[in-house]
Design an enzyme around this catalytic site. Structure first.
Site, short mmCIF file in Angstrom:
data_model
loop_
_atom_site.label_atom_id
_atom_site.label_comp_id
_atom_site.label_asym_id
_atom_site.label_seq_id
_atom_site.Cartn_x
_atom_site.Cartn_y
_atom_site.Cartn_z
N ASP A 395 -2.46 22.53 25.42
CA ASP A 395 -3.40 21.44 25.19
C ASP A 395 -2.74 20.14 25.67
O ASP A 395 -2.78 19.81 26.84
CB ASP A 395 -3.74 21.43 23.70
CG ASP A 395 -4.79 20.39 23.33
OD1 ASP A 395 -5.37 19.80 24.25
OD2 ASP A 395 -5.01 20.18 22.12
N PHE A 444 -12.71 23.08 20.73
CA PHE A 444 -11.80 23.85 19.92
C PHE A 444 -12.16 25.33 19.96
O PHE A 444 -13.26 25.72 19.61
CB PHE A 444 -11.79 23.34 18.47
CG PHE A 444 -10.59 23.81 17.73
CD1 PHE A 444 -9.36 23.16 17.87
CD2 PHE A 444 -10.65 24.95 16.93
CE1 PHE A 444 -8.23 23.62 17.22
CE2 PHE A 444 -9.51 25.41 16.27
CZ PHE A 444 -8.31 24.76 16.42
N ASP A 451 -6.46 30.19 16.10
CA ASP A 451 -7.00 30.08 14.75
C ASP A 451 -7.63 28.72 14.48
O ASP A 451 -7.36 27.74 15.18
CB ASP A 451 -5.87 30.26 13.73
CG ASP A 451 -4.94 29.04 13.72
OD1 ASP A 451 -4.41 28.70 14.80
OD2 ASP A 451 -4.78 28.42 12.66
N ARG A 457 -8.11 34.52 13.98
CA ARG A 457 -7.14 34.98 14.96
C ARG A 457 -7.45 36.40 15.45
O ARG A 457 -7.12 36.78 16.56
CB ARG A 457 -5.72 35.02 14.36
CG ARG A 457 -5.09 33.67 14.14
CD ARG A 457 -3.59 33.85 13.96
NE ARG A 457 -2.94 32.71 13.34
CZ ARG A 457 -2.49 31.65 14.02
NH1 ARG A 457 -2.64 31.59 15.32
NH2 ARG A 457 -1.91 30.65 13.39
P1 IMP Z 1 -0.15 21.30 22.63
O1 IMP Z 1 1.24 21.10 22.11
O2 IMP Z 1 -1.02 20.10 22.38
O3 IMP Z 1 -0.20 21.76 24.04
O4 IMP Z 1 -0.81 22.39 21.70
C1 IMP Z 1 -0.55 23.72 21.78
C2 IMP Z 1 -0.85 24.41 20.49
O5 IMP Z 1 -1.95 23.82 19.80
C3 IMP Z 1 -1.28 25.82 20.77
O6 IMP Z 1 -0.18 26.70 20.81
C4 IMP Z 1 -2.22 26.10 19.63
O7 IMP Z 1 -1.51 26.59 18.53
C5 IMP Z 1 -2.82 24.78 19.30
N1 IMP Z 1 -4.16 24.61 19.95
C6 IMP Z 1 -4.48 23.77 20.96
N2 IMP Z 1 -5.78 23.84 21.27
C7 IMP Z 1 -6.29 24.78 20.44
C8 IMP Z 1 -7.61 25.33 20.28
O8 IMP Z 1 -8.58 25.00 20.97
N3 IMP Z 1 -7.75 26.28 19.31
C9 IMP Z 1 -6.71 26.70 18.53
N4 IMP Z 1 -5.48 26.22 18.66
C10 IMP Z 1 -5.26 25.26 19.59
#
Ligand code: IMP
Ligand code: MG
Length: 476
Positions: A395, A444, A451, A457
């Site tokens: 993300d 999301f 989850d 999950r």
């Molecule tokens: P980042 O550090 O912002 O890239 O986020 C990564 C982590 O956020 C992932 O490993 C997920 O655990 C969580 N995440 C990000 N987007 C989503 C989503 O749309 N659904 C569920 N978990 C998410």
């Protein structure tokens, strides 16, 4: 001239004449697969074409094999006589036992003993295959192979000619199309009616593979031209069943019933069910009271990626990774917990040996601008290894960026990243993604390991959460 040579000559003469005739494309195909097997004394023949991303084979036309065998589900290009697609002639003496055949049990039930498959090339590039099926076990001699190769070349010329006249799609449409093309072949951009979309979601929920309007049946002809066609809404390959929904205008229902009746007369081997509004509502009600009924949160909304869609993509990724790591033994690293489903599926499709390890991190104090820290380190030393980070979703990229810089301190030989989902909208950290399953919108997602508050999950597909309903409605 031997009797056999004479019969090859006659068949080739008939086929060449057919191809150069004024017959409509779909009819040409049907006649081609009827003429081709004649001098070989086999029971059936089929012409298969690779789809756009060259991962699946689609039956363009077939003769002498049952509808059930034809509709047995997707034929995966790499699982079905893949050597043909590398340009080789393949002879299978015992189809029910040969691992190169994807649907062996079905071959046995259908009494298909031996198969010969030759590549169909269009302008030199392999585009599909031509196959003949024999009821008795036999080996095909060189002259028979060469004959079938010649037919395949003629078929290629024909497909190319029809294509340049812009009618190949029409030809596909007449016979059996691989479903809507855009994006994924399983997920049309639009459905004709919302109830169809709901029904599709329901099928996804139960992991029933489906195709939307995959095939049109000619119902009426006039001088060899098709004047009436019927395209059922869904086809369920696992059930070998077509479904026509009648939840649209009641005035159309009568017409539909007539068409279905006519289809049953003309194609008695085809299973088709009409589905009325009541049937549909009942199923949908069951859906709401299904396994998700105990949900403490909002419930799931639209399905973004169905199980088969995800599986197909995971297989492709695994193939790419295996190719790039040939002769090596990479170390796969996942960050707990969301990645466990993807990791399990991906790992099972890899054809190189691997080690697998997991890390856990916590965002302790992150809200105060505090640090992320490792709470479970690797058990396997990554030093000098080809490390592949496997992620469920990227993300902002912060998690990944943290883990990557940590891993770099452990001196791996190489470090690459594979993520199933790439949500680019909020990217903050500049991370290089070597393999990406799907780019996803800024929404999301839940399921397939992802989850919402630890829930969902275990869904085998990926969906959005249900829209929050306005208070008044939620109260009811
Ligand atoms: P980042 O550090 O912002 O890239 O986020 C990564 C982590 O956020 C992932 O490993 C997920 O655990 C969580 N995440 C990000 N987007 C989503 C989503 O749309 N659904 C569920 N978990 C998410
Ligand atoms: Mg994660």
């Amino acid at each position: 001239m031997s009797k056999q040579t004479a019969s090859f000559n006659k068949a080739l003469r008939d086929i060449a004449r057919l191809i150069n005739s004024d017959t409509i494309a779909s009819e040409k195909l049907q006649r081609l697969v009827a003429l081709a097997p004649r001098p070989l004394a086999v029971r059936g023949c089929s012409l298969l074409l690779l789809d756009e991303d060259r991962t699946r084979l689609i039956h363009l036309a077939a003769r002498g094999i049952s509808e059930r065998y034809l509709r047995k589900g997707f034929i995966e290009a790499d699982k079905s006589l893949s050597e043909t697609l590398e340009g080789k002639v393949v002879s299978v003496v015992d189809a029910a036992a040969d691992p190169r055949i994807q649907f062996r049990e079905l071959a046995r039930q259908e009494h298909i003993a031996s198969i010969m498959s030759v590549p169909v090339r269009i302008r030199g590039r392999v585009a599909g295959s031509l196959r003949v099926y024999s009821r008795t076990r036999r080996e095909f001699i060189l002259e028979e192979q060469e004959y079938l190769e010649t037919v395949a070349n003629l078929a290629g010329v024909m497909l190319d000619a029809e294509d340049t006249r812009g009618s190949r799609n029409q030809m596909l449409g007449d016979v059996a199309t691989p479903g809507p093309k855009a994006g994924s072949p399983l997920k049309p951009e639009t459905f004709a009616h919302p109830s169809e979309e709901e029904f599709a979601r329901l099928l996804d929920f139960y992991q029933i593979e489906w195709l939307y309007e995959p095939r049109s049946f000619p119902l009426q002809w006039d001088n060899g031209k098709i004047t009436e066609m019927f395209t059922p809404d869904f086809y369920l390959p696992g059930q070998d069943l077509y479904i026509e929904m009648t939840t649209l205008k009641p005035s159309l229902t009568t017409e539909k019933r007539q068409k279905v009746r006519r289809l049953r007369q003309l194609y008695p081997e085809v299973n088709i069910k009409l589905m009325g509004r009541n049937d549909c509502d009942r199923l949908l009600a069951k859906y709401d009271h299904g396994p998700l009924s105990g949900s403490k949160t909002r419930g799931i909304g639209r399905v973004l990626f169905s199980t088969p869609q995800i599986q197909r993509r995971v297989r492709q990724l695994a193939k790419e990774i295996s190719r790039r790591h040939e002769g090596e033994r990479p170390l796969l690293v996942g960050v707990m917990r969301g990645v466990f489903v993807f990791m399990a599926d991906l790992a099972r499709h890899l054809t190189v040996p691997v080690d697998i390890d997991f890390m856990a991190i916590s965002y302790y104090g992150a809200e105060k601008g505090g640090a992320v820290r490792v709470t479970k380190d690797l058990d396997i030393n990554p030093e000098g290894r080809h490390v592949l980070m496997v992620e469920d979703i990227v993300d902002t990229g912060m998690t990944l960026s943290f883990v990557l810089s940590y891993l770099r301190t452990r001196s791996p030989r190489s470090l690459s990243v594979c993520t199933l989902f790439d949500k680019t909208a909020h990217r903050l950290a500049d991370v290089q993604l070597d393999y990406v399953g799907f780019e996803v919108p800024d929404e999301f997602l839940v399921g397939y390991g992802l989850d919402f508050d630890e829930e969902y999950r275990n869904l085998p597909f990926v969906a959005l959460l249900k829209e929050e309903r306005p208070e008044s409605e939620a109260d009811r």
